[in-house]
Design a protein around this motif. Sequence first.
Motif, PDB file in Angstrom:
ATOM      1  N   GLU B 258       3.741  -9.462   6.115  1.00 11.16           N
ATOM      2  CA  GLU B 258       3.491  -8.123   6.638  1.00 11.16           C
ATOM      3  C   GLU B 258       3.747  -7.087   5.560  1.00 11.16           C
ATOM      4  OE1 GLU B 258       6.202  -8.107   9.976  1.00 11.16           O
ATOM      5  OE2 GLU B 258       4.573  -8.546  11.358  1.00 11.16           O
ATOM      6  N   TRP B 259       2.819  -6.133   5.426  1.00 10.03           N
ATOM      7  CA  TRP B 259       3.012  -5.026   4.485  1.00 10.03           C
ATOM      8  C   TRP B 259       2.686  -3.733   5.208  1.00 10.03           C
ATOM      9  CZ3 TRP B 259       4.777  -4.854  -0.494  1.00 10.03           C
ATOM     10  CH2 TRP B 259       4.922  -6.074  -1.162  1.00 10.03           C
ATOM     11  N   LYS B 260       3.646  -2.816   5.192  1.00 15.52           N
ATOM     12  CA  LYS B 260       3.357  -1.486   5.709  1.00 15.52           C
ATOM     13  C   LYS B 260       2.397  -0.811   4.744  1.00 15.52           C
ATOM     14  CE  LYS B 260       7.496   0.137   5.989  1.00 15.52           C
ATOM     15  NZ  LYS B 260       8.595   1.072   6.148  1.00 15.52           N
ATOM     16  N   TYR B 261       1.650   0.197   5.212  1.00 17.66           N
ATOM     17  CA  TYR B 261       0.708   0.876   4.327  1.00 17.66           C
ATOM     18  C   TYR B 261       1.420   1.446   3.107  1.00 17.66           C
ATOM     19  CZ  TYR B 261      -2.701   0.482   8.063  1.00 17.66           C
ATOM     20  OH  TYR B 261      -3.554  -0.012   9.009  1.00 17.66           O
ATOM     21  N   SER B 262       2.545   2.113   3.355  1.00 14.66           N
ATOM     22  CA  SER B 262       3.219   2.773   2.239  1.00 14.66           C
ATOM     23  C   SER B 262       3.731   1.748   1.232  1.00 14.66           C
ATOM     24  CB  SER B 262       4.370   3.634   2.771  1.00 14.66           C
ATOM     25  OG  SER B 262       5.192   2.865   3.633  1.00 14.66           O
ATOM     26  N   ASP B 263       4.279   0.640   1.726  1.00 13.50           N
ATOM     27  CA  ASP B 263       4.798  -0.382   0.812  1.00 13.50           C
ATOM     28  C   ASP B 263       3.663  -1.045   0.041  1.00 13.50           C
ATOM     29  OD1 ASP B 263       7.233   0.207   1.799  1.00 13.50           O
ATOM     30  OD2 ASP B 263       7.414  -1.566   3.065  1.00 13.50           O
ATOM     31  N   ALA B 264       2.536  -1.264   0.722  1.00 13.65           N
ATOM     32  CA  ALA B 264       1.393  -1.905   0.060  1.00 13.65           C
ATOM     33  C   ALA B 264       0.891  -1.004  -1.059  1.00 13.65           C
ATOM     34  CB  ALA B 264       0.279  -2.168   1.067  1.00 13.65           C
ATOM     35  N   LYS B 265       0.926   0.303  -0.813  1.00 14.43           N
ATOM     36  CA  LYS B 265       0.468   1.248  -1.833  1.00 14.43           C
ATOM     37  C   LYS B 265       1.374   1.180  -3.061  1.00 14.43           C
ATOM     38  CE  LYS B 265      -0.445   6.145  -2.505  1.00 14.43           C
ATOM     39  NZ  LYS B 265      -0.557   7.452  -1.868  1.00 14.43           N
ATOM     40  N   THR B 266       2.674   1.227  -2.815  1.00 13.47           N
ATOM     41  CA  THR B 266       3.629   1.162  -3.921  1.00 13.47           C
ATOM     42  C   THR B 266       3.440  -0.120  -4.723  1.00 13.47           C
ATOM     43  OG1 THR B 266       5.136   2.189  -2.352  1.00 13.47           O
ATOM     44  CG2 THR B 266       6.057   1.531  -4.457  1.00 13.47           C
ATOM     45  N   GLU B 267       3.314  -1.225  -3.987  1.00  9.88           N
ATOM     46  CA  GLU B 267       3.199  -2.521  -4.636  1.00  9.88           C
ATOM     47  C   GLU B 267       1.906  -2.613  -5.439  1.00  9.88           C
ATOM     48  OE1 GLU B 267       5.424  -4.752  -4.735  1.00  9.88           O
ATOM     49  OE2 GLU B 267       4.383  -6.565  -5.443  1.00  9.88           O
ATOM     50  N   ALA B 268       0.795  -2.114  -4.850  1.00 11.75           N
ATOM     51  CA  ALA B 268      -0.494  -2.193  -5.536  1.00 11.75           C
ATOM     52  C   ALA B 268      -0.464  -1.355  -6.810  1.00 11.75           C
ATOM     53  CB  ALA B 268      -1.602  -1.709  -4.607  1.00 11.75           C
ATOM     54  N   GLU B 269       0.200  -0.188  -6.732  1.00  9.87           N
ATOM     55  CA  GLU B 269       0.271   0.661  -7.921  1.00  9.87           C
ATOM     56  C   GLU B 269       1.143   0.018  -8.985  1.00  9.87           C
ATOM     57  OE1 GLU B 269       1.442   4.359  -6.230  1.00  9.87           O
ATOM     58  OE2 GLU B 269      -0.636   4.929  -5.775  1.00  9.87           O
ATOM     59  N   LYS B 270       2.204  -0.622  -8.530  1.00  8.41           N
ATOM     60  CA  LYS B 270       3.104  -1.269  -9.475  1.00  8.41           C
ATOM     61  C   LYS B 270       2.408  -2.434 -10.174  1.00  8.41           C
ATOM     62  CE  LYS B 270       6.690  -3.874  -8.371  1.00  8.41           C
ATOM     63  NZ  LYS B 270       7.727  -4.233  -7.400  1.00  8.41           N
ATOM     64  N   ARG B 271       1.670  -3.207  -9.389  1.00  8.16           N
ATOM     65  CA  ARG B 271       1.032  -4.398  -9.966  1.00  8.16           C
ATOM     66  C   ARG B 271      -0.324  -4.093 -10.569  1.00  8.16           C
ATOM     67  NH1 ARG B 271       1.543  -9.295  -5.790  1.00  8.16           N
ATOM     68  NH2 ARG B 271      -0.226  -9.882  -7.065  1.00  8.16           N
ATOM     69  N   ARG B 272      -0.809  -2.861 -10.350  1.00 17.46           N
ATOM     70  CA  ARG B 272      -2.157  -2.480 -10.810  1.00 17.46           C
ATOM     71  C   ARG B 272      -3.178  -3.507 -10.339  1.00 17.46           C
ATOM     72  NH1 ARG B 272      -1.865   1.493 -14.385  1.00 17.46           N
ATOM     73  NH2 ARG B 272       0.203   2.024 -15.149  1.00 17.46           N
ATOM     74  N   GLY B 273      -3.102  -3.850  -9.108  1.00 13.49           N
ATOM     75  CA  GLY B 273      -4.022  -4.833  -8.541  1.00 13.49           C
ATOM     76  C   GLY B 273      -3.768  -4.930  -7.055  1.00 13.49           C
ATOM     77  N   PRO B 274      -4.088  -6.053  -6.494  1.00 14.58           N
ATOM     78  CA  PRO B 274      -3.852  -6.198  -5.052  1.00 14.58           C
ATOM     79  C   PRO B 274      -2.356  -6.196  -4.741  1.00 14.58           C
ATOM     80  CG  PRO B 274      -4.616  -8.269  -6.012  1.00 14.58           C
ATOM     81  CD  PRO B 274      -4.727  -7.240  -7.083  1.00 14.58           C
ATOM     82  N   ALA B 275      -2.016  -5.674  -3.564  1.00 17.55           N
ATOM     83  CA  ALA B 275      -0.610  -5.658  -3.161  1.00 17.55           C
ATOM     84  C   ALA B 275      -0.155  -7.074  -2.860  1.00 17.55           C
ATOM     85  CB  ALA B 275      -0.432  -4.777  -1.933  1.00 17.55           C
ATOM     86  N   MET B 276      -1.091  -7.884  -2.405  1.00 18.35           N
ATOM     87  CA  MET B 276      -0.764  -9.268  -2.096  1.00 18.35           C
ATOM     88  C   MET B 276      -2.024 -10.071  -2.355  1.00 18.35           C
ATOM     89  SD  MET B 276      -0.963 -12.066   0.042  1.00 18.35           S
ATOM     90  CE  MET B 276      -2.034 -11.475   1.312  1.00 18.35           C
ATOM     91  N   GLU B 277      -1.887 -11.187  -3.031  1.00 22.44           N
ATOM     92  CA  GLU B 277      -3.032 -12.067  -3.208  1.00 22.44           C
ATOM     93  C   GLU B 277      -2.503 -13.487  -3.201  1.00 22.44           C
ATOM     94  OE1 GLU B 277      -5.308 -11.631  -6.786  1.00 22.44           O
ATOM     95  OE2 GLU B 277      -7.140 -12.102  -5.699  1.00 22.44           O
ATOM     96  N   GLN B 278      -3.109 -14.314  -2.395  1.00 22.11           N
ATOM     97  CA  GLN B 278      -2.553 -15.638  -2.238  1.00 22.11           C
ATOM     98  C   GLN B 278      -3.625 -16.613  -1.793  1.00 22.11           C
ATOM     99  OE1 GLN B 278       1.005 -15.755   0.245  1.00 22.11           O
ATOM    100  NE2 GLN B 278       0.514 -17.860   0.748  1.00 22.11           N
TER     101      GLN B 278
END
Lengths: 92, 632
Positions: B258-278
């Motif tokens: 589960e990813w909240k919108y705000s957390d997914a945004k932070t994560e995607a910006e940090k990783r410069r890519g998808p917030a989650m990829e698996q």
Amino acid sequence: MTPQQHLLRGAIRTYQYTLRPIIGCNCRFLPHCSDFGLQAVAEHGALRGGWLTARRILRCNPWHPGGYDPVPPPSQNVTGTAHAPVPRPTKG
Amino acid sequence: MDQKRLLAAIALSVGILLLFDLWNRPAREAEQRRQAEISAQQAATAPAPGVPAPGVPAPGVPAPGVPVPAAPLATPGAPLATPGAAVAAAEAARAPETRLPIVNPRLQGSLSLRGARLDDLVLRGYRETVAPDSPLVRLLAPRSDANPYFAQWGWTAADGRTPVPGPETDWTAEGGTLSPTQPVTLRWDNGQGQEFRILLELDEDYMLTARQSVRNTAADAVQLLPWARVRRERTPQTAGFFILHEGFTGVLDGRLIEWKYSDAKTEAEKRRGPAMEQESTGGWIGFTDKYWLAALTPADQATQVRAAYRHSAEGGQDRWQLDLATPAAQSVAPGAEAGLATRLFAGAKEVHLLDSYESRLNIEGFDKAIDFGWFYWITKPFFYALDWLFGIFGNFGVAILIFTFALKLAFFPLANKAYISMARMKTLAPKMTEVRERYKDDPAKAQAEMMALYKAEKVNPASGCLPILLQIPIFFSLYKVLFVTIEMRHAPFFGWIQDLSAPDPTNLFNLFGILPYDPMQLSSFLHMPAWAIAMGITMFLQFKLNPTPPDPIQAKVFAWMPLIFTFMLASFPAGLVIYWTWNNLLSIAQQYWIMQMDKKRQASRPAAAPTPPKPLLAGKAEAKPAPKGRKG
């Protein structure tokens, strides 16, 4: 105190000021379980203190007589003597 | 003295909150206006629906090493969009998009054949508000809408040269309306020997199956990556409450992600890519709202897929996307065919329906789309019990009351056990006063002596921490079930409650509707509904019966709790406030009843007899006067 100790004590304090007023104060012991926890974690460390507190909470039920049950002094071999001052409840 | 100070402090705090709210209002309204303007602008510019959103490549940047052009459309010869202004010019000259109607007993909408985009879907069984003529709930909406939200199927050319269908491709549909009895095939030929097909099938509920396939009739093999995606181009309004998850959700390889919108945004910006990829074998991913879900899952759960949650920002707008693709590009040999079959769930999160999909289609953990939380193994059975009661009594509010009553009954022996010892304690009264007299100057010592006395006499008025702590997850679970399940939505109760999932509309501050104004316009804190007041009163009464904490500061907090809770719960769903009120009432009744029983017992035997009372009244209460029979 270690960060873990602070964390645990903080959690207990939070409980005392938020949840405890809602659910009521029903401890059968003196000191109360939460106070016991604060002291046990401070004196015995996070791990052993947490363990002592968990055991205390498990004892705090209607089938245990309750009563005065202080935190055992830190110098002792705690796991062996933690319950020495308090007789086990009679089991029948 | 201290009381006065505390009162002043609380009054001051409330005052500050109100002031802050007032002061914040212009900024908040300006923000709302700005939002409205943006959406108006976008509505104006959107009629060119196909303009490929800049910076949003097709999904599924696949395994490293597989080249995926960011603009898979700019291939010469393909009747596809060229970037920039030319698109807009060409756009004006093009025929309007054609749409494929979709209908089943629970859904209606249409799929845009331009880009194979399902961007128009309403739920026939649910309305926006309790009013019977209010519009149906819209789940998916086109780019021209204020809240674009759509599903799409496509391919990415991994070899960088094969023309693939893009957002501007006009597909041809075979068959009229997509319905449970009539599947529809979309076709598009790229003119270079590859024919793309999407076979769409719809069931009677919320599940759409899309079988994508490509047939290669050219002389060379092509590398293609099929994908399905769900895209949301505006951040939805969330309840923002910590016990409810809204945002990305899914179960991949058996694990809930589960990813909240705000957390997914932070994560995607940090990783410069998808917030989650698996990569995962089977599984599902989706966007969850409180009650609605749009999710993708492979049609065959043995399929290996690559799933991703993505965020991108365009023109200050956050865009969200989740996609499902094959783990690597498929090589389609001459004369061969390859593809990917996925399902799209778009609808309401009805527990039984999700359960049935989980078992019928073998989708692992599909019911976890409903945020049952950490206590899943308690909350889910609770839901079944509530739903069963709802089936019997026909009212969800009544089901809540009866279920709470049953829970209280289950915990009754525990509460009773504690009060039984109170009976014997009364016989100790003389000794207790003696102790109190002796240690008048040392309350701590007096308490310690008292405890020793309790122990010596094997009595103790408190039930203990363990039973109380055990009850917390139980009642939290019930609370959680009431909060998250769709069954409570628009469920009426007695009197003025039309919707158990919405706040009670009455308000003390306009004398329950006598004064013709809405105090909420001044501040959202000026809301004090009737049920919240009832909750506050019952809570106060219950606290009066509870033992107070030994610490004076805590005792003070304790005294103010009912007031704090009354304000806190004012804006909560009415169903929860009713549940809480009822729970308090039951606690009070239980305590009162036990005390009455105790009095009777006292009256029926000699005052100072230390022997256990004879069971005069039938009932559990006195069935086991000696504590020895049971073990903890």
